[in-house]
Design a protein around this motif. Sequence first.
Motif, PDB file in Angstrom:
ATOM      1  N   PRO A 192     -50.336  51.099   9.080  1.00 52.09           N
ATOM      2  CA  PRO A 192     -49.956  52.284   9.857  1.00 52.09           C
ATOM      3  C   PRO A 192     -50.990  53.400   9.739  1.00 52.09           C
ATOM      4  O   PRO A 192     -51.313  54.057  10.743  1.00 52.09           O
ATOM      5  N   ASP A 193     -51.546  53.611   8.557  1.00 53.22           N
ATOM      6  CA  ASP A 193     -52.546  54.664   8.387  1.00 53.22           C
ATOM      7  C   ASP A 193     -53.811  54.363   9.185  1.00 53.22           C
ATOM      8  O   ASP A 193     -54.378  55.248   9.823  1.00 53.22           O
ATOM      9  N   GLN A 194     -54.218  53.115   9.153  1.00 48.51           N
ATOM     10  CA  GLN A 194     -55.414  52.742   9.926  1.00 48.51           C
ATOM     11  C   GLN A 194     -55.182  52.959  11.416  1.00 48.51           C
ATOM     12  O   GLN A 194     -56.050  53.464  12.130  1.00 48.51           O
ATOM     13  N   ALA A 195     -54.019  52.597  11.880  1.00 51.53           N
ATOM     14  CA  ALA A 195     -53.699  52.757  13.298  1.00 51.53           C
ATOM     15  C   ALA A 195     -53.707  54.230  13.690  1.00 51.53           C
ATOM     16  O   ALA A 195     -54.206  54.597  14.762  1.00 51.53           O
ATOM     17  N   ARG A 196     -53.175  55.075  12.806  1.00 50.03           N
ATOM     18  CA  ARG A 196     -53.142  56.514  13.098  1.00 50.03           C
ATOM     19  C   ARG A 196     -54.556  57.094  13.155  1.00 50.03           C
ATOM     20  O   ARG A 196     -54.865  57.931  13.980  1.00 50.03           O
ATOM     21  N   VAL A 197     -55.425  56.632  12.265  1.00 49.52           N
ATOM     22  CA  VAL A 197     -56.809  57.125  12.266  1.00 49.52           C
ATOM     23  C   VAL A 197     -57.519  56.699  13.550  1.00 49.52           C
ATOM     24  O   VAL A 197     -58.183  57.500  14.203  1.00 49.52           O
ATOM     25  N   LEU A 198     -57.350  55.427  13.919  1.00 46.47           N
ATOM     26  CA  LEU A 198     -58.002  54.953  15.141  1.00 46.47           C
ATOM     27  C   LEU A 198     -57.526  55.750  16.355  1.00 46.47           C
ATOM     28  O   LEU A 198     -58.307  56.133  17.217  1.00 46.47           O
ATOM     29  N   LEU A 199     -56.237  55.991  16.390  1.00 46.53           N
ATOM     30  CA  LEU A 199     -55.655  56.731  17.514  1.00 46.53           C
ATOM     31  C   LEU A 199     -56.257  58.139  17.611  1.00 46.53           C
ATOM     32  O   LEU A 199     -56.644  58.600  18.683  1.00 46.53           O
ATOM     33  N   GLN A 200     -56.334  58.802  16.459  1.00 47.16           N
ATOM     34  CA  GLN A 200     -56.890  60.165  16.449  1.00 47.16           C
ATOM     35  C   GLN A 200     -58.380  60.144  16.767  1.00 47.16           C
ATOM     36  O   GLN A 200     -58.889  61.002  17.488  1.00 47.16           O
ATOM     37  N   PHE A 201     -59.067  59.137  16.260  1.00 46.84           N
ATOM     38  CA  PHE A 201     -60.512  59.006  16.503  1.00 46.84           C
ATOM     39  C   PHE A 201     -60.785  58.844  17.999  1.00 46.84           C
ATOM     40  O   PHE A 201     -61.648  59.531  18.572  1.00 46.84           O
ATOM     41  N   TYR A 254     -53.595  56.443  24.759  1.00 47.91           N
ATOM     42  CA  TYR A 254     -54.596  56.139  23.736  1.00 47.91           C
ATOM     43  C   TYR A 254     -54.204  54.879  22.958  1.00 47.91           C
ATOM     44  O   TYR A 254     -55.054  54.079  22.566  1.00 47.91           O
ATOM     45  N   ALA A 255     -52.920  54.713  22.739  1.00 49.54           N
ATOM     46  CA  ALA A 255     -52.450  53.509  22.051  1.00 49.54           C
ATOM     47  C   ALA A 255     -52.776  52.271  22.875  1.00 49.54           C
ATOM     48  O   ALA A 255     -53.226  51.244  22.348  1.00 49.54           O
ATOM     49  N   GLU A 256     -52.571  52.364  24.180  1.00 51.55           N
ATOM     50  CA  GLU A 256     -52.940  51.245  25.054  1.00 51.55           C
ATOM     51  C   GLU A 256     -54.442  50.977  24.983  1.00 51.55           C
ATOM     52  O   GLU A 256     -54.881  49.833  25.051  1.00 51.55           O
ATOM     53  N   ALA A 257     -55.215  52.050  24.868  1.00 48.82           N
ATOM     54  CA  ALA A 257     -56.677  51.898  24.854  1.00 48.82           C
ATOM     55  C   ALA A 257     -57.175  51.185  23.606  1.00 48.82           C
ATOM     56  O   ALA A 257     -58.194  50.496  23.652  1.00 48.82           O
ATOM     57  N   ILE A 258     -56.476  51.353  22.492  1.00 49.99           N
ATOM     58  CA  ILE A 258     -56.953  50.680  21.270  1.00 49.99           C
ATOM     59  C   ILE A 258     -56.348  49.288  21.105  1.00 49.99           C
ATOM     60  O   ILE A 258     -56.785  48.522  20.245  1.00 49.99           O
ATOM     61  N   ALA A 259     -55.386  48.938  21.947  1.00 58.25           N
ATOM     62  CA  ALA A 259     -54.753  47.620  21.811  1.00 58.25           C
ATOM     63  C   ALA A 259     -55.745  46.461  21.979  1.00 58.25           C
ATOM     64  O   ALA A 259     -55.707  45.510  21.196  1.00 58.25           O
ATOM     65  N   ALA A 281     -56.584  61.333  10.194  1.00 58.42           N
ATOM     66  CA  ALA A 281     -55.571  61.742  11.169  1.00 58.42           C
ATOM     67  C   ALA A 281     -54.770  62.950  10.693  1.00 58.42           C
ATOM     68  O   ALA A 281     -54.126  63.630  11.497  1.00 58.42           O
ATOM     69  N   ASP A 282     -54.793  63.225   9.401  1.00 59.07           N
ATOM     70  CA  ASP A 282     -54.050  64.378   8.867  1.00 59.07           C
ATOM     71  C   ASP A 282     -54.893  65.641   8.818  1.00 59.07           C
ATOM     72  O   ASP A 282     -54.390  66.720   8.487  1.00 59.07           O
ATOM     73  N   PHE A 325     -69.716  50.970  13.764  1.00 57.45           N
ATOM     74  CA  PHE A 325     -68.285  51.248  13.928  1.00 57.45           C
ATOM     75  C   PHE A 325     -68.061  52.132  15.158  1.00 57.45           C
ATOM     76  O   PHE A 325     -67.200  51.861  16.003  1.00 57.45           O
ATOM     77  N   PHE A 326     -68.849  53.186  15.260  1.00 58.55           N
ATOM     78  CA  PHE A 326     -68.737  54.071  16.417  1.00 58.55           C
ATOM     79  C   PHE A 326     -68.948  53.283  17.713  1.00 58.55           C
ATOM     80  O   PHE A 326     -68.160  53.375  18.651  1.00 58.55           O
ATOM     81  N   ALA A 327     -70.041  52.494  17.742  1.00 59.54           N
ATOM     82  CA  ALA A 327     -70.376  51.754  18.964  1.00 59.54           C
ATOM     83  C   ALA A 327     -69.261  50.789  19.342  1.00 59.54           C
ATOM     84  O   ALA A 327     -68.909  50.654  20.520  1.00 59.54           O
ATOM     85  N   LYS A 328     -68.693  50.143  18.344  1.00 59.31           N
ATOM     86  CA  LYS A 328     -67.623  49.173  18.605  1.00 59.31           C
ATOM     87  C   LYS A 328     -66.393  49.859  19.204  1.00 59.31           C
ATOM     88  O   LYS A 328     -65.869  49.452  20.239  1.00 59.31           O
ATOM     89  N   VAL A 329     -65.950  50.921  18.566  1.00 56.39           N
ATOM     90  CA  VAL A 329     -64.728  51.591  19.039  1.00 56.39           C
ATOM     91  C   VAL A 329     -64.978  52.250  20.405  1.00 56.39           C
ATOM     92  O   VAL A 329     -64.173  52.139  21.322  1.00 56.39           O
ATOM     93  N   TYR A 330     -66.135  52.885  20.534  1.00 57.53           N
ATOM     94  CA  TYR A 330     -66.472  53.553  21.807  1.00 57.53           C
ATOM     95  C   TYR A 330     -66.484  52.535  22.944  1.00 57.53           C
ATOM     96  O   TYR A 330     -65.840  52.710  23.982  1.00 57.53           O
ATOM     97  N   GLY A 331     -67.241  51.456  22.726  1.00 56.65           N
ATOM     98  CA  GLY A 331     -67.402  50.458  23.788  1.00 56.65           C
ATOM     99  C   GLY A 331     -66.113  49.737  24.131  1.00 56.65           C
ATOM    100  O   GLY A 331     -65.888  49.363  25.278  1.00 56.65           O
TER     101      GLY A 331
END
Lengths: 523, 180
Positions: free
Chosen positions: B50-59, B74-79, B115-116, B135-141
């Motif tokens: 859950p913490d990882q998911a919250r960080v990704l969402l905020q990121f 945003y949740a759909e975008a990280i799925a 996220a906090d 990491f940035f490139a992966k999440v961004y892309g």
Amino acid sequence: MPAKFDHNDSSVVVIIGSGAGGGTLAHELARKGISVVVLEAGKRVEMTEFQNDEVAMFALFTWQDPRTATGSWSVAKTSPDLPVWTCKLVGGTTVHWGACALRFQDHEFKPRTRYGAIAGANLMDWPVDLKEMEPYYDRAEDMMGVTGTHGIPPLPVSNHGKVLFAGAKKLGYTKYQVTNMAINSLPRDGRASCQQTGFCVQGCTFGAKWSTLYVDIPRAEATGKAEIRPECQALRIEHDASGKVTAVVYADRTGALQRQKARIVAVAGNAIESPRLLLNSSSSLFPHGLANSSGQVGRNYMRHTTGAVFAVFEKPVHMYRGTAQSGIVMDEARLDTRRGFVGGYQMELLPQGLPSFAQTIIPGGWGRDRAWILDHYANAAGLWVIGEDMPRETNRITLHPEKKDRFGMPIPNIHSDDHPNDVAMRNHGYQQGESLYKSIGALKTVRVSPYPSTHNMGTNRMSEKPRDGVVNQFGQAHDVKNLFVSDGSQFPSSGGENPTLTIVALTLRQAEYIADQMARGEI
Amino acid sequence: MKRTLESGQVTRRGFLVGGAATIVTVAVSGVTLLADPARNWAVELPSFTPDQARVLLQFVRDLFPHARLVETFYAEAIAPLHDEAAKDPATRELLASGIAQLNTLAHAPAGKSYADVTDEKARVAAIRQIEGGAFFAKVYGATLTPLYNQRKVWPLFGYEGPSSALGGYLHRGFNDLDWL
């Protein structure tokens, strides 16, 4: 009814590619009673499969086989895995082209004479000029139904065009208008008129836009003289001891290797794949690649000097509504070296849907400034600078030394470095584009670096003398008289205009020549 | 992956039932869910805590911060990123270490995460330090197109999208601009 030819039938003309060059050539030759086999690497997609969906159609149309990019061009950094945006389907790039149908200008056929010697550029005059091309431009425009020619009325002005024209007027420009488009403004030639869907680049769902997919290819088949083989990728062209080409080896849809014999071979796979195929067809007789005694195969790669300017206004524009590229400003297309560069450029409308806009507005960009622009998407307008770039011997397509595609064919590497002339022109275009939009109250303007190249030219250029180029003025290889090049790789220079109309006009001329030479028994 | 909380029936990502102003990250039977209980909506992300998911969402929201977009988009975008991580241990590891790095760089208090961190400047400063990294490139892309290519997102930006079935924009405003 489509023809069906035997692999050992050595009387056929084998055409590799089915886009503006290959599709047109197939139709022209078949009309004249000449048997043609078209090898198309991509699938045959029907118009009914087109969707108004940028992401889905990108996936359906795009040539996504691996290519690599080197050099200082910005695309090698912003889009290293997809340095060029070409298509892989029957119809080729005529399925996704924006349909700007502009003739080259007289001086653009004579760059060496008119521009002089430019250091670091491999300038050469075309072995044909505008006067010789005019009858073929005329026929091409009639055949494609280009607005503003042959009594065909122009398309109406969209919101996006109104913004462009208001800025152009304010800036003192005078040559702005709705572009000559190969898009029906009225029903014509069995095709519907434009419904302003705004998805020209995703395949016209109404068929108002000319494309070989549903114009030339079916008509070629209807003659009974043409066979289209989709999902057949040419790998190698073979020749006999005398140096005449005899057959094309290709991988069919199952991956099995086939050999189609041929009387004549015409290569029309665009300026990346055509030189790749010739380079991959090297032999003891042609050690540096087929038809490459000049060493020019793959060299002089041109992609137009491009860049985009987007602007955000206080009020809505809705740039995505209507014919995508229907507005143009031509004042900067002239030759005027006082601007600090030779050649000229057009400014053309460049609307984008939200997904494409988000992908490209600031490559790699993030955070609040970028988000602000997207928050104002409905109020955005954009133009594309497209101008003549300099041919350079070192800008070239080569076979990758290690990487191969799924058929074992080396993948192409695309190397490009901007010439100082390109940089000066792009900066001028950025400044003029920004001034244009600011003159009518833009809140913010954004410069966008070049996109993956859609206009790819020059890599098998035509020349008067065999030592200067790969093919003659008819696209016939200097070294191999029954081998032709039928796409934009023939261009010795890029001009400042979208290349498709010139490719089609050259192809009409080439088809006459091929038929004549065949009738005389020369080839 | 998406499932409705009431029925527990798992469906592939489909049509969003609705947008949520806030969503919660919970672990149900050990599986992380991004959930909006009020609207009966959830995205299942079993490869993340859950913490990882919250960080990704905020990121991802910090990368593409649009006040008009509620959390579910945003949740759909990280799925899809999650789907990739579920199949590929290397991606999972890249994301886990990137998330941990973000927590450190944003100076999250002990026991808390990126996220906090309520100070946006601190989060942005953390992103600047990882910009250009894998990491940035992966999440961004992996998230940009899934965020902006959602049909329900389009009208929020004034994009009307497909027009063919409606006869194009010929009679729907292609030339209605009147402010010039």
